[in-house]
Design a protein around this motif. Structure first.
Motif, short mmCIF file in Angstrom:
data_model
loop_
_atom_site.label_atom_id
_atom_site.label_comp_id
_atom_site.label_asym_id
_atom_site.label_seq_id
_atom_site.Cartn_x
_atom_site.Cartn_y
_atom_site.Cartn_z
N UNK A 182 0.72 -1.11 0.07
CA UNK A 182 -0.02 0.06 -0.05
C UNK A 182 0.91 1.24 0.06
N UNK A 183 0.19 2.28 -0.39
CA UNK A 183 1.22 3.51 -0.38
C UNK A 183 0.39 4.74 -0.41
N UNK A 184 1.11 5.75 -0.07
CA UNK A 184 0.76 7.30 -0.19
C UNK A 184 1.87 8.10 -0.66
N UNK A 185 1.57 9.35 -1.07
CA UNK A 185 2.75 10.06 -1.44
C UNK A 185 2.49 11.84 -1.15
N UNK A 186 3.66 12.52 -1.34
CA UNK A 186 3.69 13.82 -1.10
C UNK A 186 4.43 14.38 -2.26
N UNK A 187 4.29 15.46 -2.86
CA UNK A 187 4.93 16.29 -3.63
C UNK A 187 5.61 17.31 -2.80
N UNK A 188 6.88 17.49 -2.35
CA UNK A 188 7.54 18.42 -1.61
C UNK A 188 8.02 19.54 -2.49
N UNK A 226 12.45 20.00 3.53
CA UNK A 226 11.79 19.65 4.89
C UNK A 226 12.58 20.60 5.77
N UNK A 227 11.76 21.17 7.05
CA UNK A 227 12.43 21.88 8.04
C UNK A 227 13.29 20.81 9.10
N UNK A 228 13.84 21.18 9.86
CA UNK A 228 14.49 20.04 10.86
C UNK A 228 13.38 19.32 11.64
N UNK A 265 10.36 18.57 10.46
CA UNK A 265 10.05 17.76 9.32
C UNK A 265 10.84 16.53 9.16
N UNK A 266 11.96 16.91 9.21
CA UNK A 266 12.96 15.59 8.93
C UNK A 266 13.08 14.52 10.27
N UNK A 267 13.02 15.24 11.33
CA UNK A 267 12.78 14.38 12.60
C UNK A 267 11.41 13.68 12.79
N UNK A 268 10.30 14.35 12.25
CA UNK A 268 9.25 13.35 12.13
C UNK A 268 9.40 12.21 11.29
N UNK A 269 9.67 12.37 10.17
CA UNK A 269 10.06 11.39 9.18
C UNK A 269 10.66 10.28 9.75
N UNK A 270 12.02 10.58 10.35
CA UNK A 270 12.89 9.67 10.82
C UNK A 270 12.18 8.95 11.97
N UNK A 271 11.43 9.71 12.64
CA UNK A 271 10.84 8.85 13.81
C UNK A 271 9.74 7.96 13.39
N UNK A 272 9.52 7.99 11.98
CA UNK A 272 8.33 6.89 11.78
C UNK A 272 9.02 5.52 11.40
N UNK A 273 10.28 5.47 11.54
CA UNK A 273 11.03 4.35 11.29
C UNK A 273 11.90 3.93 12.52
N UNK A 316 2.04 18.59 7.82
CA UNK A 316 2.31 19.94 8.21
C UNK A 316 3.46 20.39 7.53
N UNK A 317 4.62 19.48 7.21
CA UNK A 317 5.80 19.74 6.55
C UNK A 317 5.92 19.72 4.91
N UNK A 318 5.14 18.68 4.55
CA UNK A 318 5.10 18.36 3.09
C UNK A 318 3.88 18.27 2.28
#
Length: 501
Positions: A369-375, A379-381, A383-391, A451-453
Motif C-alpha cells: 500500500x502507498x501514499x505520497x507527497x510532492x514536496x 523539509x525543516x529540521x 519535518x526531518x525528525x518527524x519522518x525519521x521517527x516513523x522508522x 504539516x511539513x510536506x
C-alpha cells in the motif's frame, strides 16, 4: 536498487485512459443509451459483443478468467468482473464503450493493473488494452501501443538506439504512466513521459476515435499529459519524441542510520544544484527480516557523476559507503533499476499466457500500500525528525519505506499550466510504502508529514483515502481539467471514486 523495482516504482499503469485517433465509425451502437434501469447483460449480450470484436472476451467460468481478472496487487483478487475484453485495436475499444454505455455497465480501463486503489477492475466491464503493444521507432520518434509494458518499451526502442523517459517497474503499462505524468530515473535529464508525448489516440465516451495533439483536440491532448488515467476516454496509441539510449551509470551510497537526518538535510540542499543528468532517490527502509531501519541514496546518471557525488557527500558532512559506480548499457540499467537484472526480457514479465504476460515470466506480484507527497520546499529540521521517527520509536517493522525521488532539471523547465501535471516546481516526490495493507502506519506517517510536506500528491500514486485529492493531484489545473471532462465525457461513463468531474 532492486527493492525500488519490486516495491516502489509502480506508476498507475492500471487506469489506462485518455486519448486516441481519427477514425470515426458512425454506428447506431456508438450512441450511448440512457435507460432508466440497467438492461440485461446475459450471455446473449456478451456473445453479441464478442461477435463484433477481433479481440477476446473472457467471462466467469472461462478457463482464463481467474488469470484475466488479477491485478498486480493480490488483495484485489476478490473482485470479479462481469467480463474482461482484451481489445486488439481502437475499434474493439469503441465497441466496448458502446456496449457499456448502452447497458449502463460500470467500466474499468486497464493496462498494467498496478494502481494502488485497484480501480482498473470492477464489477462490470474491464477494457484491457494489453494486446495493443506494438513499438515502432522512426528516427527521433516512436509510435507505441497503449498496452506496452515498460520492459518492452525499453527493449524494443534500445535496439534502435533510442529511449523514452519512463518509469522503472518492468510490468507497468505505458498508458497509465503517461497519462498521469510519468516520473522516472531519466526525468531530470529528459522530462516526464508526458513531456515527450507528441500525440495520443483516444476512444471517447461517444465512441469516436480521436487524434489528440497540439493542433487537433488540443484541450484533450493537454489533459492527457498529466490529468490522470481513466478520466477522459481510453488511450490506444502514443507518439513520443525519443532520446539517445546511451550507456548509463548507477550508484548506491549508504550511511549508518544515526546519520539519516543529516543525509536528508544534505541531499535536499544539494539536489537542486545537481547536474540535470543525475537523478537520485533517498530511501529509508526497514530490513525485511529484522525491521532495522536503513538509509541510502541510489541514483542513475548519464555520466559517471563523480564530482556531483563528491559534493553530495560534502553536503551530508559524513562520508558514505559507496558509491559502487557501475556503467551498463541502457537496457541493462533499466533492468537493474526495475528489479529484473540478469533475466531475459520475457522473464521480466508476469507469468501467464494472456496479453502482457509470458509463459516464462518471473516478475512477481507484490502486496503493498502507498501514499505520497510532492514536496515543494526543503523539509525543516522538525519535518526531518518527524519522518525519521516513523522508522524508530516502535515502528521498526519489516516492509516499510519512504522513497524521496528528486525532481527538478527538465521537469521544472515547463510551467505548471503547460501540461496537466502541475508540480513543476517540486523539490522531490516522496512515496510512503508498506507491505500488505499496513494502513495504520501509512496513515500515521502521512499525517505526521502533512504539516511539513502537505498540499500536493502525485496522481500516479493514487490514494483512495486522500481528502482533498482534487487539489492535491491537480492544483491550479483542476478547473481546466473539469471543463475537459465535461466536454468529452458529459455523462461520466468513465468514472471511479476519484474521477474528475
Amino acid at each position: 536498487m532492486e527493492r525500488r523495482g519490486f516495491l516502489a516504482a509502480t506508476a498507475l499503469g492500471a487506469l489506462a485512459a485518455g486519448c486516441s485517433s481519427d477514425e470515426p465509425r458512425p454506428s447506431p451502437r456508438r450512441t450511448p443509451a440512457s435507460p432508466r434501469s440497467p438492461a440485461p447483460t446475459g450471455p446473449a449480450d456478451w456473445n453479441a459483443l464478442a461477435r463484433n470484436l477481433d479481440g477476446r472476451v473472457i467471462r466467469p467460468g472461462d478457463a482464463s478468467y481467474d488469470q484475466a481478472r488479477r491485478l498486480y496487487i493480490p488483495r484485489y483478487d476478490r473482485v470479479r468482473p462481469a467480463g474482461i475484453v482484451y481489445c486488439d485495436h481502437a475499434q474493439d475499444v469503441a465497441e466496448c464503450v458502446a456496449f457499456a454505455a448502452r447497458l449502463r455497465l460500470p467500466v474499468a480501463v486497464r493496462c498494467g493493473g498496478h494502481g494502488y486503489a485497484g480501480w482498473s477492475t470492477g464489477s462490470g466491464l474491464v477494457i484491457d488494452v494489453s494486446s495493443m503493444d506494438a513499438v515502432e521507432p522512426d528516427g527521433g520518434r516512436a509510435v507505441v501501443g497503449a498496452g506496452t509494458r515498460l520492459i518492452d518499451l525499453y527493449d524494443r526502442l534500445s535496439r534502435a538506439g533510442r529511449g523514452v523517459p519512463a518509469g522503472t517497474c518492468p510490468t507497468v503499462g505505458v498508458a497509465g504512466l503517461t497519462l498521469g505524468g510519468g516520473l522516472g530515473v531519466l526525468s531530470r535529464a529528459y522530462g516526464l513521459t508526458c513531456d515527450v508525448l507528441e500525440s495520443v489516440r483516444v476512444v471517447t465516451a461517444d465512441g469516436r476515435v480521436l487524434t489528440c495533439d497540439a493542433d487537433r483536440e488540443p484541450e484533450l491532448f493537454w489533459a492527457c499529459r498529466g490529468g490522470g488515467g481513466g478520466n477522459f476516454g481510453v488511450a490506444v496509441e502514443f507518439t513520443y519524441r525519443t532520446h539517445e539510449a546511451a550507456a548509463l551509470s548507477t550508484f548506491d551510497l549508504r550511511w549508518p542510520w544515526s546519520q539519516a537526518a543529516a543525509v536528508i538535510r544534505g541531499w535536499q540542499r544539494w539536489s537542486p544544484s545537481a547536474d540535470d543528468g543525475v537523478w537520485t532517490s533517498v530511501q529509508l527502509n526497514t530490513e525485511p527480516s529484522s525491521g532495522t531501519p536503513t538509509v541510502e541514496i541510489t541514483g542513475v546518471a548519464l555520466s559517471d557523476a563523480g564530482s556531483d557525488l563528491d559534493r553530495l557527500a560534502a553536503a551530508v558532512g559524513v562520508d558514505p559507503d559507496g558509491p559502487n559506480l557501475q556503467r551498463r548499457s541502457y537496457l541493462a540499467t533499466m533492468q537493474q533499476v526495475g528489479g529484473c537484472a540478469g533475466r531475459t526480457i520475457d522473464g521480466c514479465h508476469g507469468e501467464g499466457t494472456l496479453p502482457g504476460r509470458r509463459p516464462s515470466g518471473r516478475f512477481p506480484r507484490t502486496d503493498y500500500s502507498g501514499k505520497s507527497h510532492v514536496v515543494l520546499r526543503p523539509l525543516s529540521d522538525d519535518g526531518i525528525a518527524a519522518l525519521v521517527a516513523r522508522f524508530t520509536r516502535g515502528n521498526e517493522t519489516p516492509g516499510r519505506s519512504a522513497l524521496m525521488d528528486a525532481l527538478g532539471g527538465a521537469i521544472g523547465r515547463l510551467r505548471p499550466a503547460d501540461t496537466a501535471f502541475p508540480h513543476r516546481q517540486g523539490l522531490f516526490c516522496v512515496q510512503y510504502l508498506a507491505n500488505g495493507d499496513d494502513r495504520d502506519w501509512l496513515r500515521g506517517t502521512h499525517r505526521a508529514m502533512e504539516p511539513y510536506a502537505g498540499g500536493a500528491a502525485y496522481v500516479n500514486y493514487i490514494d483512495p483515502e486522500l481528502a482533498d485529492w482534487r487539489r492535491a493531484y491537480y492544483g491550479t489545473n483542476l478547473d481546466r481539467l473539469t471543463k475537459v471532462k465535461a466536454a468529452y465525457d458529459p455523462g461520466r461513463l468513465f468514472r471511479f471514486p476519484q474521477a474528475i468531474g
